[in-house]
Each structure stands twice: as C-alpha cells, then as structure tokens.
Scaffold this motif. Structure first.
Motif, PDB file in Angstrom:
ATOM      1  N   LEU A  21       9.049  41.043  11.155  1.00 48.55           N
ATOM      2  CA  LEU A  21       9.036  41.412   9.921  1.00 48.55           C
ATOM      3  C   LEU A  21       9.110  40.570   8.994  1.00 48.55           C
ATOM      4  O   LEU A  21       8.445  40.679   7.901  1.00 48.55           O
ATOM      5  N   SER A  22       8.960  39.498   9.086  1.00 47.65           N
ATOM      6  CA  SER A  22       9.003  38.512   7.755  1.00 47.65           C
ATOM      7  C   SER A  22       7.644  37.217   7.627  1.00 47.65           C
ATOM      8  O   SER A  22       7.194  37.586   6.487  1.00 47.65           O
ATOM      9  N   TYR A  23       6.838  37.699   8.916  1.00 51.20           N
ATOM     10  CA  TYR A  23       5.363  37.160   8.176  1.00 51.20           C
ATOM     11  C   TYR A  23       4.565  38.475   8.258  1.00 51.20           C
ATOM     12  O   TYR A  23       3.440  38.463   7.260  1.00 51.20           O
ATOM     13  N   ASN A  24       5.034  39.925   8.454  1.00 56.98           N
ATOM     14  CA  ASN A  24       4.206  41.012   7.440  1.00 56.98           C
ATOM     15  C   ASN A  24       5.191  41.225   6.099  1.00 56.98           C
ATOM     16  O   ASN A  24       4.696  42.158   5.525  1.00 56.98           O
ATOM     17  N   ASN A  25       5.893  40.492   6.024  1.00 56.16           N
ATOM     18  CA  ASN A  25       6.927  40.862   4.998  1.00 56.16           C
ATOM     19  C   ASN A  25       7.528  42.397   4.041  1.00 56.16           C
ATOM     20  O   ASN A  25       7.589  42.885   3.330  1.00 56.16           O
ATOM     21  N   ILE A  26       8.177  42.281   5.689  1.00 60.51           N
ATOM     22  CA  ILE A  26       8.816  44.187   5.145  1.00 60.51           C
ATOM     23  C   ILE A  26      10.278  43.444   5.405  1.00 60.51           C
ATOM     24  O   ILE A  26      11.083  43.354   6.741  1.00 60.51           O
ATOM     25  N   PHE A  31      16.306  39.007   1.706  1.00 59.38           N
ATOM     26  CA  PHE A  31      15.844  37.915   1.534  1.00 59.38           C
ATOM     27  C   PHE A  31      15.301  37.157   2.446  1.00 59.38           C
ATOM     28  O   PHE A  31      13.888  36.946   2.633  1.00 59.38           O
ATOM     29  N   MET A  32      16.297  37.042   3.895  1.00 58.74           N
ATOM     30  CA  MET A  32      16.082  37.021   4.402  1.00 58.74           C
ATOM     31  C   MET A  32      14.757  37.281   5.381  1.00 58.74           C
ATOM     32  O   MET A  32      13.934  36.302   6.502  1.00 58.74           O
ATOM     33  N   LEU A  33      14.290  37.933   5.186  1.00 56.93           N
ATOM     34  CA  LEU A  33      12.896  39.103   5.526  1.00 56.93           C
ATOM     35  C   LEU A  33      11.797  39.294   5.164  1.00 56.93           C
ATOM     36  O   LEU A  33      10.855  39.684   5.361  1.00 56.93           O
ATOM     37  N   THR A  34      11.639  38.524   3.336  1.00 56.51           N
ATOM     38  CA  THR A  34      10.284  38.169   3.028  1.00 56.51           C
ATOM     39  C   THR A  34       9.674  37.439   3.470  1.00 56.51           C
ATOM     40  O   THR A  34      10.600  36.269   4.367  1.00 56.51           O
ATOM     41  N   ARG A  35       8.681  37.408   3.177  1.00 55.42           N
ATOM     42  CA  ARG A  35       7.509  36.365   3.591  1.00 55.42           C
ATOM     43  C   ARG A  35       7.797  35.094   3.105  1.00 55.42           C
ATOM     44  O   ARG A  35       7.688  33.618   3.329  1.00 55.42           O
ATOM     45  N   GLN A  36       8.464  35.264   1.401  1.00 52.53           N
ATOM     46  CA  GLN A  36       8.891  33.660   1.043  1.00 52.53           C
ATOM     47  C   GLN A  36       9.413  33.120   1.640  1.00 52.53           C
ATOM     48  O   GLN A  36       9.914  31.634   1.695  1.00 52.53           O
ATOM     49  N   ALA A  37      10.688  33.684   3.145  1.00 50.32           N
ATOM     50  CA  ALA A  37      11.997  33.604   3.580  1.00 50.32           C
ATOM     51  C   ALA A  37      11.450  32.701   4.484  1.00 50.32           C
ATOM     52  O   ALA A  37      11.340  31.435   5.386  1.00 50.32           O
ATOM     53  N   HIS A  38      10.283  33.049   4.764  1.00 46.05           N
ATOM     54  CA  HIS A  38       9.530  32.504   6.472  1.00 46.05           C
ATOM     55  C   HIS A  38       8.749  31.426   6.097  1.00 46.05           C
ATOM     56  O   HIS A  38       9.244  30.348   6.918  1.00 46.05           O
TER      57      HIS A  38
END
Length: 111
Positions: A21-26, A31-38
């Motif tokens: 989910l975070s890699y694909n920014n879903i 916030f923890m599932l955003t690409r920025q957090a990833h």
C-alpha cells in the motif's frame, strides 16, 4: 501448530500489506500508508544499518523466503509419515497407469 503458523504468517501479511500500500501510495487517509512515510521508514532503517535504503526490501524478501522454507521444513518434518504415505500412493498409481507390452508382437512394425 495452528498457533505457530498464525504467529509466522501475521507479521508477513501485515508487512506485505503495508509495503504494497505505501509503495503504491494507497493511503486511505493514513499517513503511515503514504509514499512519504514509506521512504522515511526505509531511510531511517538504512541510516541505522549503514546501508542504502533501496537495498533493504530485497534483504527482507530473502529473509521472508528463508523463514518460510524453514517453517515448511518444520511442518514437513512433523508430517513426514503422512507425506511418505501420500508419495507411495502417488507412485503406485503412476506405475499402474503405464501400458504394459506383453510381447514383441505388440510393438510397431514400422520401418
């Protein structure tokens, strides 16, 4: 054994779900599932380990594969009698399915 499998599979499923989910920014608004957090999580782990952040996911994937093979080996060791019986029954079935040629007369006479 079921508890053992649950304790093995739960972290893998949670980590895989978060990573996908975070890699694909879903993010679904978290916030923890955003690409920025990833990127931030892998940057922190990279700084702690002293390696580039992009090398961490393949290392984790290899560790998961190794751990999974280890878990399946434990399961196979515990169920080796059932697996051996299944294998013997499969080998017996495949041998009986093969056609049996009685004599040279039944062979092809093609040149």
């Amino acid at each position: 054994m079921k508890t053992f499998l649950i304790f093995w599979a739960t972290p893998i499923v949670l980590l895989g779900g978060w990573y996908g989910l975070s890699y694909n920014n879903i993010s679904f608004g978290y916030f923890m599932l955003t690409r920025q957090a990833h990127d931030m999580v892998f940057q922190i782990y990279g700084d702690i380990l002293g390696i580039p952040p992009e090398t961490i996911p393949p290392l984790v994937a290899r560790a998961i594969v190794f751990d999974s093979l280890f878990v399946f080996a434990i399961i196979a060791l515990r169920k080796r009698r059932a697996i051996a019986a299944w294998w013997r029954s499969r080998q017996g079935a495949s041998v009986s399915e093969a056609p049996i040629l009685d004599s040279a007369e039944s062979l092809s006479r093609a040149p």
